[in-house]
Design an enzyme around this catalytic site. Sequence first.
Site, PDB file in Angstrom:
ATOM      1  N   HIS A   1      -6.741   3.503   5.973  1.00 29.19           N
ATOM      2  CA  HIS A   1      -5.619   3.009   6.757  1.00 29.19           C
ATOM      3  C   HIS A   1      -4.751   4.198   7.124  1.00 29.19           C
ATOM      4  O   HIS A   1      -4.314   4.945   6.254  1.00 29.19           O
ATOM      5  CB  HIS A   1      -4.759   2.027   5.959  1.00 29.19           C
ATOM      6  CG  HIS A   1      -5.326   0.646   5.926  1.00 29.19           C
ATOM      7  ND1 HIS A   1      -4.816  -0.328   5.114  1.00 29.19           N
ATOM      8  CD2 HIS A   1      -6.331   0.068   6.607  1.00 29.19           C
ATOM      9  CE1 HIS A   1      -5.506  -1.441   5.287  1.00 29.19           C
ATOM     10  NE2 HIS A   1      -6.428  -1.214   6.183  1.00 29.19           N
TER      11      HIS A   1
ATOM     12  N   GLU B   1       0.858  -1.177   0.000  1.00 28.63           N
ATOM     13  CA  GLU B   1       0.000   0.000   0.000  1.00 28.63           C
ATOM     14  C   GLU B   1       0.891   1.222   0.000  1.00 28.63           C
ATOM     15  O   GLU B   1       1.998   1.171   0.546  1.00 28.63           O
ATOM     16  CB  GLU B   1      -0.811   0.022   1.300  1.00 28.63           C
ATOM     17  CG  GLU B   1      -2.278  -0.165   1.105  1.00 28.63           C
ATOM     18  CD  GLU B   1      -2.997  -0.258   2.447  1.00 28.63           C
ATOM     19  OE1 GLU B   1      -2.796   0.609   3.292  1.00 28.63           O
ATOM     20  OE2 GLU B   1      -3.772  -1.216   2.613  1.00 28.63           O
TER      21      GLU B   1
END
Lengths: 292, 373
Positions: free
Chosen positions: A249, A212
């Site tokens: 996140h 990510e």
Amino acid sequence: MIVRGHESVLVQGITGTQATFWSERMKEYGTKVIGGVNPKKAGTQHLGLPVWGSATDAAAGQDSPIDCSCIIVPPPGVKPAALDALEAGIKKIVILTEHIPVHDTMYFLSAAREAGAQVIGPNTAGIATPGECFVGFMPAFNERVFKPGHIGVISRSGSLGTLVCLNMVQAGFGISAFIGIGGDPVIGTTTRDALQCLDEDPNTQGIALIGEIGGGMEEEAAEYARGMTKPIVSFMAGAASPPGKKMGHAGAIVMGDKGSYAGKKKALEAAGVSVLATPSSLPDVLKERLSG
Amino acid sequence: MNFEEHAAKPLLAAAGISVPEGGVATSADDAAALAQSLGPCVVKAQVPTGKRGKAGGIALVDTGDQAREAAARILGMEIAGLTVKSVLVEQQVPIAKEFYAAVLNDSDSKGPLLLFSSEGGMDIEEIAANHPDKLTRFPVDIRNGIEAGALEQALPPIDGVSGADMAAVLTKLYSAYCANDAELMEINPLVATRDGRIMALDCKFTLDDSAIRRHEELAKTGAPEKLTELEQRGQEIGFKYIELDGNVGVLSNGAGLTMTTMDAVSHYGAEPANFLEIGGHAFVLGKQALEVVLANPRVDALLINFCGAIARTDVMTSGVLEAWDDVDPQVPVFWAISGTGEDDARAMLKEKLGVAPYPTMDDAVKAAVEAVK
């Protein structure tokens, strides 16, 4: 950070709604759940298992040390629960809770380091060894998603990790181990740690590394990947995310060039990792890499 | 959560670090009055972003009239998309030397990291890029805190300031960081004055969002995030919604999967209209999610991509379907569903709308992109 069917698992916070649902799934699937912890319900039974007041109490009644703890308690309770697990001598601690204050996380990670324990998470969906057991919120029991096999999958995200496992299984692969490392900015097991674990696992032949944007973990993992012979394919989420915004996140934020998609892709490709534009293309490329 | 300078500096002062005397003004007259009583001053725009100086948001003034003039110019200015609503008026201090100091949560060392540089007055990215040798990185074990002797030894020799004095100030900065659950507590510049004091002339503080519940009073002094109306609505409901420029609406679960869905939209030739995820414990909010994502008038097609781990696809799907008749989507909707609860979710979708989800996420994304072309 691969969990095995013979390992005993304690669920701290077992009586909560989510924990109840998933503890039952774990038990059905073959995880050796020995019971749970809830200080307010010590001495009772839940799901036909004993409930202790603390992990230390749970450990006192066992013939052998408890191998693994799964923590599913509200955020303020995580730090004491983790310290309790360490006190009880547990060496593998999977923390599913999200929204834990980072200073708490850094505190129990420091304590874990001293105790020689491995923390997976926080904010992870868990770890799964298809055909054996799982710890966490993983649909390991869904055969369309998780079938035993030889591909190791590393992911910060549970939902994306699940999608990648599904793609692998649809393409005819099986999964040796899924390691969800968690989406928080500070976590106990990094991408690099998980990569080394799968590298050393004799049952794993190829690896899907799901990254990510944000942070420097993929770059660090690339350093380790340089020395590996097992093929690695990778997808990194966030190429289309605007810089400077938190996309859910907490870890996924790009500031300046640090943690950018381009920087990660470059580092991984330089280490021989195939970085692909969509998760659905991972299995095909992995097939080529395994046969070539 | 970010804090403006005037709200962050008192946290340093509470930890024992000297800051200039001053006050906040929301009008030019108030700024003038403050400057009158303080003498030569700095008038500083209060917005939670760096680069205020470069944007013209900081002025040195000698008199009340000059302060009035400066404040009148700065109030109402736009800096990095934020409107300046107040200024901090502070006494000027005689600067001998500028430094950089910060403590932040560091994912590499998995603990607090103290940063110090004898090169101050520029931002940390510049220091790291141009003077990496002058940046001291001092990791701290949060269980033990800073050992004074060790920090003093790690510091470079500093002109005119003793290592012990600087270590003492940095230790106070560390305690402000700890006391306030900071993600970042930064002083730039930290200065040595010509009369031998060490003072913080600025402070940037970011409170860990996950720690807000144990700092409720402090959080009231934080800078509100700049949100669009729909983003505000999402926040009130309890999920993260970010408005973007494209026209393919995205409703997904989990941060990673949602970013991936956006990436796929972009990869296949369109752009996402939003980020919206209802993973974690928000997976019961399918109904509200549908309402918010379709309230954006730019949306020409909607992509619903669920892949269940903890988030059950049956629960999310039933939430979306529950809102269906009320919301009455006027744009084509493309579904992909897999993972926990998928059989039930598929059955519900079939019964309510008579459709089946696309076999894969890619198929659904390609169809949605085709629809908006």
